[in-house]
Design a protein around this motif. Sequence first.
Motif, short mmCIF file in Angstrom:
data_model
loop_
_atom_site.label_atom_id
_atom_site.label_comp_id
_atom_site.label_asym_id
_atom_site.label_seq_id
_atom_site.Cartn_x
_atom_site.Cartn_y
_atom_site.Cartn_z
N VAL A 338 0.83 -1.20 0.00
CA VAL A 338 0.00 0.00 0.00
C VAL A 338 0.87 1.26 0.00
N THR A 339 1.83 1.31 0.90
CA THR A 339 2.63 2.54 1.03
C THR A 339 3.47 2.81 -0.21
N ASP A 340 4.02 1.75 -0.82
CA ASP A 340 4.82 1.96 -2.04
C ASP A 340 3.95 2.49 -3.17
N PHE A 341 2.72 1.95 -3.27
CA PHE A 341 1.82 2.41 -4.32
C PHE A 341 1.43 3.86 -4.09
N VAL A 342 1.06 4.19 -2.86
CA VAL A 342 0.68 5.56 -2.54
C VAL A 342 1.83 6.52 -2.82
#
Length: 369
Positions: A338-342
């Motif tokens: 999630v954090t990498d995508f965001v």
Amino acid sequence: MEISIPYALTAELTHRCPLHCVYCSNPIELQKREHELTTREWINVLEEASDMGIVQVHLTGGEPLLRPDVNQLIERARELGLFVNLITSGVGVTMNRIRQLARAGIDSIQLSMQAPSADLADSIAGSNAHEFKKRTAKWIRAAGLPLHMNVVLHRQNIHLVEDIIELCVSWGVERLELANTQYYGWALVNRQHLLPTREQLADAEKAYVRAKERFDNKIELIWVIPDYYEEFPKPCMGGWGEISMTVTPDGKVLPCTAASGIQTMTFETVKEKSLKWIWEDSASFRAYRGLDWMTEPCRNCEHRFRDFGGCRCQAYLLTGDSSQADPVCKFSPHHHLVTDFVASMNEKDGYRSDSDPNRLLPSYSYRSR
């Protein structure tokens, strides 16, 4: 463990729909008309739901008004003492149809809306729908029915939150749900174009608070959290198989509307089993009920009583394993998904709150009929 009595039933009467919303959470593989439950089968579902103690039924789709038997289903549901809410796009609806729904005994109608201006709203919906919605809202109020509305927020419209609320108030809304996009179905396919920036989200939350203060005595205003930017996930519908169930157009029974996306699970159908048996004894409903199924980091986490490990559907869609902690959780070993995508979206050139919201429309994947 003690099994609670379900509170609500979501009846997906059809997947047919006049809109092509790119954030649609319905499954990629939509059910065809010839596979839909018959009128008699839907009435059986309503009767079984009433016998179980369910008190609310939400008629949805797709567009439920494409079914010619909706009035009949509403009448039977009201005879059974169920509170009946109908969720509609408003497209193709006439004043006479609204009056028929009122005579059938409908308790409330929820109307979807995409944006405050017709041009943007129609481009998001993939159909010239905005004017239909405006007229439908007027007819719902004229029929003496409570008007509820729902707006899915994403990068194209989230900067217009205050305009959206003001327009809905002018249409006579009593309850407005501002639902930040949940990334299932087509919304997951299109998430790179739907996810707002951190700046957009922060501004929108401030706009919501201002509107809440301004219209607090006029309407009920609901804000559905955008969990991709949260440290902890949203609860799984009050717990998997705890308070509600969904019946799909072909009769499958799901613990939540997005559960059909978990391809490693088998869901029973009302054509073969009773609603009560499915709720109480089916492997699908028992799979993630309670807390015993949890592994670390959820098993001993203090948040497990609040978020129940997060969304099982999101866990599957992002990790391929529905028993994992929801990757939105900062303690999940898959949180980086999630954090990498965001981070990648917020760092992209042109991915700013002041960029043209229509610029990326041609690259969307649209649901087909």
